[in-house]
Motif scaffolding. Structure first.
Motif, PDB file in Angstrom:
ATOM      1  N   GLY A 195      -1.616   4.822 -13.840  1.00 62.15           N
ATOM      2  CA  GLY A 195      -0.458   5.543 -13.321  1.00 62.15           C
ATOM      3  C   GLY A 195      -0.809   6.655 -12.353  1.00 62.15           C
ATOM      4  N   GLY A 196      -2.128   6.907 -12.116  1.00 61.78           N
ATOM      5  CA  GLY A 196      -2.453   8.016 -11.218  1.00 61.78           C
ATOM      6  C   GLY A 196      -3.922   8.234 -10.918  1.00 61.78           C
ATOM      7  N   GLY A 197      -4.799   7.292 -11.247  1.00 65.20           N
ATOM      8  CA  GLY A 197      -6.229   7.554 -11.180  1.00 65.20           C
ATOM      9  C   GLY A 197      -6.974   7.107  -9.944  1.00 65.20           C
ATOM     10  N   MET A 198      -6.313   6.511  -8.956  1.00 66.35           N
ATOM     11  CA  MET A 198      -7.038   5.936  -7.816  1.00 66.35           C
ATOM     12  C   MET A 198      -7.535   6.989  -6.824  1.00 66.35           C
ATOM     13  N   TYR A 199      -8.541   6.581  -6.063  1.00 65.71           N
ATOM     14  CA  TYR A 199      -8.935   7.323  -4.865  1.00 65.71           C
ATOM     15  C   TYR A 199      -8.805   6.398  -3.663  1.00 65.71           C
ATOM     16  N   ALA A 200      -8.719   6.987  -2.460  1.00 66.94           N
ATOM     17  CA  ALA A 200      -8.606   6.209  -1.221  1.00 66.94           C
ATOM     18  C   ALA A 200      -9.026   7.096  -0.058  1.00 66.94           C
ATOM     19  N   THR A 201      -9.176   6.490   1.106  1.00 67.79           N
ATOM     20  CA  THR A 201      -9.277   7.245   2.354  1.00 67.79           C
ATOM     21  C   THR A 201      -7.913   7.217   3.034  1.00 67.79           C
ATOM     22  N   ILE A 202      -7.733   8.094   3.992  1.00 73.13           N
ATOM     23  CA  ILE A 202      -6.437   8.172   4.674  1.00 73.13           C
ATOM     24  C   ILE A 202      -6.175   6.884   5.461  1.00 73.13           C
ATOM     25  N   GLU A 203      -7.212   6.292   6.043  1.00 71.48           N
ATOM     26  CA  GLU A 203      -7.035   5.041   6.787  1.00 71.48           C
ATOM     27  C   GLU A 203      -6.617   3.911   5.850  1.00 71.48           C
ATOM     28  N   ASP A 204      -7.217   3.876   4.646  1.00 75.26           N
ATOM     29  CA  ASP A 204      -6.842   2.855   3.669  1.00 75.26           C
ATOM     30  C   ASP A 204      -5.386   2.975   3.239  1.00 75.26           C
ATOM     31  N   LEU A 205      -4.871   4.215   3.144  1.00 76.56           N
ATOM     32  CA  LEU A 205      -3.457   4.381   2.782  1.00 76.56           C
ATOM     33  C   LEU A 205      -2.550   3.719   3.823  1.00 76.56           C
ATOM     34  N   GLY A 206      -2.960   3.779   5.075  1.00 76.47           N
ATOM     35  CA  GLY A 206      -2.196   3.091   6.116  1.00 76.47           C
ATOM     36  C   GLY A 206      -2.210   1.584   5.923  1.00 76.47           C
ATOM     37  N   ARG A 207      -3.358   1.059   5.501  1.00 74.70           N
ATOM     38  CA  ARG A 207      -3.431  -0.389   5.232  1.00 74.70           C
ATOM     39  C   ARG A 207      -2.468  -0.781   4.103  1.00 74.70           C
ATOM     40  N   TRP A 208      -2.387   0.084   3.088  1.00 76.71           N
ATOM     41  CA  TRP A 208      -1.466  -0.185   1.977  1.00 76.71           C
ATOM     42  C   TRP A 208      -0.018  -0.097   2.449  1.00 76.71           C
ATOM     43  N   ALA A 209       0.271   0.880   3.288  1.00 76.81           N
ATOM     44  CA  ALA A 209       1.623   0.977   3.851  1.00 76.81           C
ATOM     45  C   ALA A 209       1.995  -0.313   4.569  1.00 76.81           C
ATOM     46  N   GLY A 210       1.032  -0.882   5.304  1.00 74.44           N
ATOM     47  CA  GLY A 210       1.294  -2.082   6.089  1.00 74.44           C
ATOM     48  C   GLY A 210       1.658  -3.306   5.263  1.00 74.44           C
ATOM     49  N   THR A 211       1.351  -3.278   3.963  1.00 72.74           N
ATOM     50  CA  THR A 211       1.777  -4.362   3.068  1.00 72.74           C
ATOM     51  C   THR A 211       3.130  -4.051   2.424  1.00 72.74           C
ATOM     52  N   GLY A 212       3.799  -2.992   2.901  1.00 71.77           N
ATOM     53  CA  GLY A 212       5.018  -2.551   2.210  1.00 71.77           C
ATOM     54  C   GLY A 212       4.686  -2.082   0.802  1.00 71.77           C
ATOM     55  N   LEU A 213       3.503  -1.458   0.643  1.00 69.27           N
ATOM     56  CA  LEU A 213       2.983  -1.016  -0.650  1.00 69.27           C
ATOM     57  C   LEU A 213       2.914  -2.177  -1.633  1.00 69.27           C
ATOM     58  N   GLY A 214       2.403  -3.312  -1.112  1.00 71.25           N
ATOM     59  CA  GLY A 214       2.211  -4.488  -1.945  1.00 71.25           C
ATOM     60  C   GLY A 214       3.358  -5.474  -1.939  1.00 71.25           C
ATOM     61  N   THR A 215       4.461  -5.122  -1.318  1.00 69.27           N
ATOM     62  CA  THR A 215       5.646  -5.981  -1.366  1.00 69.27           C
ATOM     63  C   THR A 215       5.404  -7.310  -0.651  1.00 69.27           C
ATOM     64  N   THR A 216       4.575  -7.305   0.414  1.00 65.14           N
ATOM     65  CA  THR A 216       4.316  -8.562   1.128  1.00 65.14           C
ATOM     66  C   THR A 216       3.444  -9.515   0.317  1.00 65.14           C
ATOM     67  N   PHE A 217       2.853  -9.050  -0.786  1.00 66.26           N
ATOM     68  CA  PHE A 217       2.063  -9.925  -1.658  1.00 66.26           C
ATOM     69  C   PHE A 217       2.952 -10.783  -2.561  1.00 66.26           C
ATOM     70  N   LEU A 218       4.255 -10.502  -2.538  1.00 62.65           N
ATOM     71  CA  LEU A 218       5.175 -11.152  -3.470  1.00 62.65           C
ATOM     72  C   LEU A 218       6.018 -12.204  -2.755  1.00 62.65           C
ATOM     73  N   PRO A 219       6.518 -13.211  -3.476  1.00 64.12           N
ATOM     74  CA  PRO A 219       7.502 -14.123  -2.881  1.00 64.12           C
ATOM     75  C   PRO A 219       8.690 -13.315  -2.340  1.00 64.12           C
TER      76      PRO A 219
ATOM     77  N   GLN B 196     -12.332   1.113   0.837  1.00 66.33           N
ATOM     78  CA  GLN B 196     -12.776   2.448   0.413  1.00 66.33           C
ATOM     79  C   GLN B 196     -11.869   3.034  -0.678  1.00 66.33           C
ATOM     80  N   SER B 197     -11.247   2.160  -1.444  1.00 61.56           N
ATOM     81  CA  SER B 197     -10.278   2.602  -2.457  1.00 61.56           C
ATOM     82  C   SER B 197     -10.528   1.860  -3.758  1.00 61.56           C
ATOM     83  N   ALA B 198     -10.299   2.530  -4.892  1.00 61.38           N
ATOM     84  CA  ALA B 198     -10.493   1.878  -6.187  1.00 61.38           C
ATOM     85  C   ALA B 198      -9.845   2.681  -7.296  1.00 61.38           C
ATOM     86  N   LEU B 199      -9.663   2.003  -8.429  1.00 63.92           N
ATOM     87  CA  LEU B 199      -9.332   2.654  -9.691  1.00 63.92           C
ATOM     88  C   LEU B 199     -10.532   2.445 -10.604  1.00 63.92           C
TER      89      LEU B 199
END
Length: 360
Positions: free
Chosen positions: A252-276, A200-203
């Motif tokens: 730099g600032g244009g996305m939308y999301a739902t509050i539940e989706d923000l939690g999903r992003w938090a769970g990745t360490g804000l994308g950090t787990t996608f990296l080596p 439920q999130s996009a730029l």
């Protein structure tokens, strides 16, 4: 990962009481969306107040703008290209954007790492009088990355390495991403959100300023109007800015999301787990700057908490993740000067976050 077990009715009611009181004390703030992911107590996601003035009640399904939290997605995309070997952290603007560097030779030696870490010395178009008054004067104009960057270059530059929060850095990184991948940055960022489970999130591309239904409406009341005044703009308190262009935020600032989706992003360490692992650890090495300790497209608030804030015309947001415990917190408000209403109550829920949000 974040907790998934629902919170007990008693614990959820205690959080509801905190935010009901917060909303009551917040004056003009219409609505407040909150997510709490507590490893001990469980998960509580809730919405308070109104999605629109004189409109429907806020619900957890509402989409809202998340402002500069978008930077954490763009930064993740850049770091994924570093991991692939497309370029390095010490690659320069001159290496990657030679035409741009020929036009602005004074910034040619600035590195990808300095752009990510808000240490480029390049001024911010986003929190200054060079763009926002023009957005207010013409809310439908679709800004290009190049227009925004050129607006910033009408302001004084600081020496490379100088700390300074600047959305201009992120727009330059977006140009680099597009050149290296041949893909629009909006597509890249939205794909990262999808990989994180954020359906439920996009730029959206410049010129598309809609959000899916249901969505909150965004406002500037007295608090938001005062913030605009501080950077040289004038707006009547109570202005509904929902349909205004978001192109000036972009990558730099244009996305939308739902509050539940923000939690999903938090769970990745804000994308950090996608990296080596090594690059993910490098991302979290933070240095003092104008918004606390800043890593590579991410804030280190101390006590294990990492995250980012977002402020955009009509909405403000925060997402935070505790790297030690897996706890997470997120909030969205639909008024442009009311972030503290979403920020401050977190300290009552997660005491270790106090230093993060309240400078303690």
């Amino acid at each position: 990962a974040i907790p998934t077990k629902p919170m007990s009715a008693e614990d959820a009611a205690a959080i509801d009481a905190i935010f009901a009181k917060t909303l009551e004390q917040a004056g003009d703030l219409p609505g407040l969306w909150v997510g709490v992911w507590d490893p001990q107590k469980g998960v509580h996601i809730a919405a308070y107040g109104k999605a629109a003035v004189n409109g429907p009640a806020a619900t957890v399904a509402d989409h809202g703008r998340i402002g500069s939290i978008t930077k954490t997605f763009t930064a993740t995309a850049v770091l994924e290209q570093v991991a692939k070997g497309a370029f390095r952290l010490d690659s320069t603007i001159a290496d990657l954007l030679p035409d741009f560097a020929a036009k602005h030779p004074e910034v040619g030696a600035i590195t990808v790492e300095q752009l990510l870490g808000m240490r480029s010395g390049i001024p911010d178009y986003g929190n200054t009088a060079v763009v926002i008054p023009r957005v207010i004067a013409d809310p439908s104009h679709a800004w290009t990355k190049e227009e925004l960057i050129e607006a910033a270059f009408t302001l004084p530059l600081q020496p490379p390495g100088t700390p300074g929060y600047s959305t201009t850095n992120t727009q330059i990184l977006a140009l680099i991403l597009e050149k290296v991948t041949g893909t629009p940055v909006e597509t890249i960022v939205t794909e990262i959100a999808t990989r994180a489970g954020m359906t439920q999130s996009a730029l959206d591309p410049a010129g598309d300023d809609t959000m899916p239904d249901p969505a909150s409406r965004g406002y500037l009341f007295a608090a938001g109007a005062k913030e605009i005044e501080a950077i040289g703009g004038t707006i009547a308190p109570g202005t509904d800015v929902t349909d205004w262009t978001m192109s000036w935020g972009g990558a730099g600032g244009g996305m939308y999301a739902t509050i539940e989706d923000l939690g999903r992003w938090a769970g990745t360490g804000l994308g950090t787990t996608f990296l080596p692992a090594e690059l993910g650890a490098r991302r979290l090495v933070a240095e003092p700057g104008p918004v606390g300790r800043y890593g590579l497209g991410i804030i280190d608030w101390g006590n294990g908490w990492i995250g980012h804030t977002g402020q955009v015309l009509g909405w403000e947001a925060v997402v935070a993740y505790d790297t030690r415990t897996g706890a997470a917190y997120a909030a969205i408000v639909n008024e442009g000067g009311s972030l503290l209403a979403g920020f401050a109550p977190a300290a009552a829920i997660f005491p270790s976050i106090v230093g993060a949000f309240l400078g303690g």
